[in-house]
Design a protein around this motif. Structure first.
Motif, PDB file in Angstrom:
ATOM      1  N   THR A 142       0.844  -1.207   0.000  1.00  0.00           N
ATOM      2  CA  THR A 142       0.000   0.000   0.000  1.00  0.00           C
ATOM      3  C   THR A 142       0.873   1.248   0.000  1.00  0.00           C
ATOM      4  O   THR A 142       0.630   2.204  -0.750  1.00  0.00           O
ATOM      5  N   LYS A 177       1.511 -13.237   0.174  1.00  0.00           N
ATOM      6  CA  LYS A 177       1.747 -12.987  -1.260  1.00  0.00           C
ATOM      7  C   LYS A 177       2.743 -14.031  -1.787  1.00  0.00           C
ATOM      8  O   LYS A 177       3.433 -14.683  -0.994  1.00  0.00           O
ATOM      9  N   SER A 226       4.111  -6.245  -3.166  1.00  0.00           N
ATOM     10  CA  SER A 226       3.902  -6.368  -1.717  1.00  0.00           C
ATOM     11  C   SER A 226       4.569  -7.648  -1.231  1.00  0.00           C
ATOM     12  O   SER A 226       4.559  -8.666  -1.921  1.00  0.00           O
ATOM     13  N   ASP A 236       0.366  -2.435 -10.501  1.00  0.00           N
ATOM     14  CA  ASP A 236       0.204  -2.991  -9.156  1.00  0.00           C
ATOM     15  C   ASP A 236       0.483  -4.491  -9.248  1.00  0.00           C
ATOM     16  O   ASP A 236      -0.390  -5.295  -9.561  1.00  0.00           O
TER      17      ASP A 236
END
Ligand code: PLP
Length: 370
Positions: free
Chosen positions: A59, A188, A183, A159
């Protein structure tokens, strides 16, 4: 059974991780230690990007990337509605306005709908950029997206929070667009043991600006602040953990692909299995199936839970229908494809350490209850 079994990975890397963490403890360089620079070099070379900047989360990576464009409220950034909240949240945090776009059958941004949204933009907004998301691990269609971006003079931010490790015609995720981010949230494809993220670019000026934003808008020295920034550093301990995990990462992506192939082979008679476009290799952050209807999904999920087979719904509410974005006045029916998928989709266990017997159990149950 676990949805993502991180314990099995830990068994493999345990001693190496302990040694590397001990190294950080011995050095006492908890902030911006040598492991941070080592990791940034390693990630830049992995993705074939000129520059990599680690930071505190995915983020935050998005926020830093978008802050570098100095957005105003009238600046529209186009973003798919079928994604994690942070993809659009970051636009607002950076001062801009999200404009939501529908997805296609690969669950990524629909380029036809994207162009339609750009040419029908509200008169009080100004088109500025595109955030494309590599949803569930598959790269978006950057060739097409780049054509559109060039035509309308827009920036592209990739992203790649879920896509890291994937590729399109041998170009790795996080190499697309003006800036890419990923991320390292533990679940992930490449995760650390806390929060972490990274930003990638080939543009030296962008790199300098983002580097400054990452540490309080730093100028030439520590107490020279030339812009508003934030505290966006990655902890040295997290960098040390990622240095250990990146060594086994390619192997893990390969295993994920073998498992996905097996899932698809066994399940595609009964469910709509993921559509991976030609030339693309997914990192399989999620393996998602479509049921026939909302009620059908409810039934399947109940049956799976009776057998203690975990599953998740990514994502039950598309972003244009989230109450946080109520001020943008979208309504149900505005983005029909992602609304339909949100009602029918669910994801089954996916990680590189799934055992043959677990795959049998998952597929057997899914076929039986259909
Ligand atoms: C996880 C995720 C993020 C945010 O990453 P964090 O590290 O959790 O802040 C952003 N975008 C997408 C698509 C994600 O899946």
């Amino acid at each position: 059974m676990e949805f993502i079994n991180l314990g099995r990975q830990y068994e493999v890397i345990k001693y190496d991780v302990s040694e590397r963490i001990q190294g950080v403890l011995d050095s006492q360089k908890f902030i911006m230690g040598k492991e941070v620079v080592e990791l940034e070099n390693s990630l830049a070379s992995y993705t074939n990007r000129k520059y990599c900047l680690t930071c505190g989360s995915g983020t935050e990576a998005l926020q830093i990337a978008l802050m570098s464009y100095e957005l105003e409220r009238k600046d529209a950034v186009f973003v798919p509605a079928f994604t994690f909240f942070a993809s659009a949240e970051s636009i607002v945090l950076a001062g801009g306005t999200p404009v939501f776009v529908d997805c296609d059958e690969s669950y990524n941004i629909d380029c036809e709908n994207l162009e339609k949204k750009i040419s029908n933009l509200d008169a009080n907004l100004r088109a500025k950029g595109i955030i494309a998301v590599d949803l569930f691990g598959q790269c978006a269609d950057y060739t097409e997206i780049t054509k559109i971006a060039d035509k309308y003079g827009l920036f592209i931010v990739e992203d790649g929070a879920q896509g890291f490790g994937g590729s399109d015609h041998n170009i790795k995720a996080c190499k697309f667009g003006d800036i890419s981010i990923t991320s390292f949230f533990p679940a992930k494809p490449l995760g650390c043991y806390g929060d972490g993220g990274a930003i990638f670019t080939d543009d030296e000026n962008k790199m300098d600006v983002m580097k400054s934003i990452r540490i309080h808008g730093m100028g030439s020295g520590r107490y020279d602040n030339v812009r508003i920034g934030l505290n966006g550093r990655m902890d040295t301990i997290q960098a040390a953990i990622l240095l250990s995990k990146i060594e086994i990462f390619d192997d893990e992506v390969k295993k994920r692909n073998e498992i996905a192939k097996e899932y698809t082979k066994r399940l595609n008679n009964k469910y709509k299995t993921p559509f991976v476009k030609e030339g693309k290799i997914s990192s399989w952050a999620q393996y998602s199936l479509l049921t026939d209807s909302y009620e059908h999904r409810k039934y399947i999920i109940e049956e799976l839970s009776k057998s203690e087979i975990p599953c998740m719904i990514y994502y039950p509410i598309p972003l244009h229908l989230q109450s946080a974005f109520g001020y943008l006045n979208y309504k149900r029916g505005d983005l029909p494809k992602c609304e339909d998928y949100a009602d029918r989709i669910f994801s089954i266990p996916m990680h590189p350490y799934l055992e043959e017997q677990e795959i049998d159990e998952i597929c057997g149950k899914l076929i039986n209850v259909h």
